[in-house]
Scaffold this active site. Structure first.
Site, PDB file in Angstrom:
ATOM      1  N   HIS B 129       0.867  -1.181   0.000  1.00 61.55           N
ATOM      2  CA  HIS B 129       0.000   0.000   0.000  1.00 61.55           C
ATOM      3  C   HIS B 129       0.906   1.235   0.000  1.00 61.55           C
ATOM      4  O   HIS B 129       2.021   1.196   0.524  1.00 61.55           O
ATOM      5  CB  HIS B 129      -0.831  -0.063   1.290  1.00 61.55           C
ATOM      6  CG  HIS B 129      -1.942   0.933   1.392  1.00 61.55           C
ATOM      7  ND1 HIS B 129      -1.727   2.245   1.715  1.00 61.55           N
ATOM      8  CD2 HIS B 129      -3.282   0.790   1.231  1.00 61.55           C
ATOM      9  CE1 HIS B 129      -2.899   2.877   1.756  1.00 61.55           C
ATOM     10  NE2 HIS B 129      -3.861   2.010   1.465  1.00 61.55           N
ATOM     11  N   ASP B 207       3.344  -4.263   8.003  1.00 61.81           N
ATOM     12  CA  ASP B 207       2.121  -3.472   7.868  1.00 61.81           C
ATOM     13  C   ASP B 207       0.959  -4.459   7.998  1.00 61.81           C
ATOM     14  O   ASP B 207       0.677  -5.235   7.085  1.00 61.81           O
ATOM     15  CB  ASP B 207       2.120  -2.779   6.500  1.00 61.81           C
ATOM     16  CG  ASP B 207       0.761  -2.161   6.165  1.00 61.81           C
ATOM     17  OD1 ASP B 207      -0.132  -2.176   7.036  1.00 61.81           O
ATOM     18  OD2 ASP B 207       0.598  -1.686   5.029  1.00 61.81           O
ATOM     19  N   GLN B 210      -4.274  -4.588   7.073  1.00 60.69           N
ATOM     20  CA  GLN B 210      -5.284  -5.428   6.440  1.00 60.69           C
ATOM     21  C   GLN B 210      -5.332  -6.819   7.064  1.00 60.69           C
ATOM     22  O   GLN B 210      -6.263  -7.571   6.811  1.00 60.69           O
ATOM     23  CB  GLN B 210      -4.976  -5.533   4.940  1.00 60.69           C
ATOM     24  CG  GLN B 210      -6.178  -5.812   4.082  1.00 60.69           C
ATOM     25  CD  GLN B 210      -7.181  -4.680   4.137  1.00 60.69           C
ATOM     26  OE1 GLN B 210      -6.861  -3.540   3.850  1.00 60.69           O
ATOM     27  NE2 GLN B 210      -8.401  -4.980   4.534  1.00 60.69           N
ATOM     28  N   LYS B 233     -10.310  -0.619  10.514  1.00 63.33           N
ATOM     29  CA  LYS B 233     -10.562  -1.771   9.647  1.00 63.33           C
ATOM     30  C   LYS B 233     -11.027  -2.976  10.446  1.00 63.33           C
ATOM     31  O   LYS B 233     -11.359  -4.006   9.872  1.00 63.33           O
ATOM     32  CB  LYS B 233      -9.296  -2.135   8.861  1.00 63.33           C
ATOM     33  CG  LYS B 233      -8.933  -1.074   7.820  1.00 63.33           C
ATOM     34  CD  LYS B 233      -7.892  -1.582   6.852  1.00 63.33           C
ATOM     35  CE  LYS B 233      -7.233  -0.440   6.125  1.00 63.33           C
ATOM     36  NZ  LYS B 233      -7.283  -0.584   4.667  1.00 63.33           N
ATOM     37  N   CYS B 372      -4.814   2.588  -3.609  1.00 63.74           N
ATOM     38  CA  CYS B 372      -3.555   3.098  -3.056  1.00 63.74           C
ATOM     39  C   CYS B 372      -2.390   2.169  -3.365  1.00 63.74           C
ATOM     40  O   CYS B 372      -1.480   1.984  -2.549  1.00 63.74           O
ATOM     41  CB  CYS B 372      -3.649   3.348  -1.552  1.00 63.74           C
ATOM     42  SG  CYS B 372      -4.789   4.661  -1.147  1.00 63.74           S
TER      43      CYS B 372
END
Lengths: 144, 414
Positions: B129, B207, B210, B233, B372
């Protein structure tokens, strides 16, 4: 009229499926690239001037994007044919919007205006005139 | 004979927790298939925040009065829950941020500016991302380090064979990658990547924005050095996220934001920093949002992350199967068992923006765009994709409506 027919009017679908002035122009007198990073619409506009170096003799565009952005740009090429660069460079966006003739949400408005804004950038670049307010600072345009 | 009993969740029942589904969009029930961009919020989270505002709100770590104590207890109690959610060895290693993006920026600036230089290499992947891609590209540029990307194959999975070539290009000092791709849903082999990063003497930044909503996270099992995620999220409010980092690294790092709360002693000529985690938490934080973040953790734990992961695999398999019937459709990403509940696709001749618009008129919310991930879109050879993403409240009937809607789009524009 239902929502689909309001937005995707027959004339819009016709321009989308059979875009006018689609293609790349070699040796253009003016050109610029625009993109709408939000949805990935991309458009490059090419202009050839007439003998007076001001009348727009031919406009072409290449790129890919949603039906609204591509149809609006296609309609734009018909609108500006034969007009003076100086007129088009200050063309009011409502003139194009009237031609498109569909209700647009703020997000879809960006799609519809991509071609016109890119064309204005191309003309100002070619003429060396300062970009109007709101476009200053852009060379190759990014609408976000 | 042992019978495998997988924990199951009942999405139809869970939907009742989400007030957003009580409305209609364009006269149709809302089919929210854009949970990868942000999830909807259950009543349990909304109630926790409202209750906090109504009974316990004050600034944290400031006053000596009762409200301030309650506010601090709520805020720090939530930190303990969020830290436990990723199995952090200590709550002190869990820093509140505004978002996963800010958490990654914190590491890129506070660690990167002091630790990267010419000859060093920062590695991300084509799947990343912009929130992980751009900070490392930028900080590498600022420090004179080089910036390299791990390529992906046509399935949207990392090509780990390329790692040796990356290692030969300089001293790899940081590897930063997502655990789950927001664009394709790919679940990446982070343990392997971490082991490789450590062999190079590099730190591993994960990261997990998600991943956090979809699978159980364990920073000790992953063996990574930093892990970033965000509340919005995973059923919590927007405006708050978290960074977990190894204590010895956090202790050594320079501060990121400067101001109140992060200081120990301020003199005219010099300031010293507060202890962890406050050293990285300048200014009044998102207090009620942190409390909501904690409530979201409780909510997910109650359902069970394994059950959520299983539900998403099933939905992804169902969706891919159903959508494959659409003539000409190109579905990106790996097989369902190696992806979260995310399905990105392209229908030739139909721009995602038009598809999303027409689906909206049937009450179906999907994402259209580059998600993104512009370098990834270029790698796939598309300007944008349409993406349907699922969560614990998604039901197969919504996927049926999506497929029906896509047929309609094709009839109209194809």
């Amino acid at each position: 009229m239902n929502e689909f027919d309001q937005l995707y009017r027959e004339v819009i679908l016709d321009h989308y499926k059979n875009p006018r002035g689609h293609g790349v122009m070699e040796d253009a007198d003016a050109d610029a690239e625009g993109m709408n990073p939000l949805c990935g619409d991309e458009v490059t506009i090419y202009v050839r001037f007439g003998e007076d170096s001001d009348t727009i003799d031919e406009v072409k565009f290449s790129g890919r994007g949603c039906a609204i952005s591509q149809a609006a740009t296609s309609m734009l090429t018909e609108m500006v044919q034969g007009k003076k660069a100086s007129e088009v460079a200050v063309l009011d966006k409502d003139e194009l919007l009237d031609e498109i003739g569909i209700p647009l949400t703020p997000i879809r408005l960006k799609c519809a205006m991509l071609g016109l804004t890119t064309l204005k950038v191309a003309l100002h670049k070619a003429k060396g005139t300062p970009l109007p307010q709101g476009l200053a600072g852009y060379d190759d345009l990014e609408l976000s | 004979m042992a019978i495998e009993t997988r924990p199951k969740l009942d999405a139809h029942k869970l939907r009742a927790d989400f007030p957003i589904f009580e409305q209609q969009i364009h006269g149709k029930p809302l089919a929210y298939l854009d949970s990868a961009v942000t999830s909807q919020k259950p009543r349990q989270v909304l109630d926790a925040m409202r209750d906090f505002y109504e009974t316990s709100y004050g600034n944290v770590h400031r006053g000596v009065y009762t409200l301030s104590e309650r506010a601090t207890a709520g805020f720090e109690g939530a930190r303990a829950k969020v830290a436990a959610f990723v199995n952090a060895p200590s709550e002190r290693e869990l820093i509140y941020t505004r978002s996963a993006t800010e958490a990654i920026n914190l590491v890129a600036y506070a660690w990167g500016l002091d630790n990267l230089g010419p000859g060093d290499v920062a590695v991300v992947s084509e799947l990343d991302h912009h929130s992980n891609f751009v900070p490392w590209q930028y900080i590498a540029g600022r420090t004179g380090a080089s910036f390299r990307t791990i390529p992906i194959d046509d399935n949207g999975e990392l090509v780990l064979d390329s790692l040796d070539e990356l290692a030969s290009s300089g001293r790899v000092k940081v590897v930063a990658n997502n655990l789950v791709s927001n664009a394709l849903g790919t679940i990446n082999p982070i343990e392997q990547l971490t082991a490789w990063a450590h062999e190079q003497g590099a730190i591993m930044v994960v990261d997990a924005a998600q991943a956090a909503p979809h699978l159980a996270l364990d920073v000790q099992a992953l063996d990574c050095d930093f892990l970033a995620f965000s509340s919005h999220k995973m059923c919590g409010p927007s405006g708050v996220g978290a960074l977990w980092g190894r204590r010895e690294l956090l202790e050594k790092m320079s501060p990121f934001n400067l101001g109140g709360q992060m200081i120990h002693k301020v003199d005219l000529d010099k300031t010293t920093w507060n202890e962890l985690p406050y050293k990285f938490e300048a200014g009044t934080p998102a207090i009620a949002e942190a409390v909501g973040f904690g409530a979201a953790v409780d909510y997910l734990n109650e359902i069970g992350l394994d059950a959520i992961e299983q539900h998403e695999h099933e939905l992804a398999a169902y969706a891919i199967d159903k959508m494959s019937e659409i003539d000409g459709i190109r579905i990106f990403g790996p097989p369902p068992d190696r992806r979260a509940g995310i399905v990105s696709f392209d229908i030739p001749g139909i721009h995602p923006h038009d598809a999303a618009q027409i689906l909206d008129w049937d009450g179906i919310a999907v994402r259209a765009g580059h998600h993104c991930t512009q370098p990834l879109m270029r790698r796939l050879g598309v300007a944008a994709t349409t993406r349907a993403s699922f969560y614990l409240y998604t039901i197969p009937e919504e996927i049926d409506r999506l497929v029906e809607g896509l047929h309609k789009v094709k009839r109209a524009l194809g």
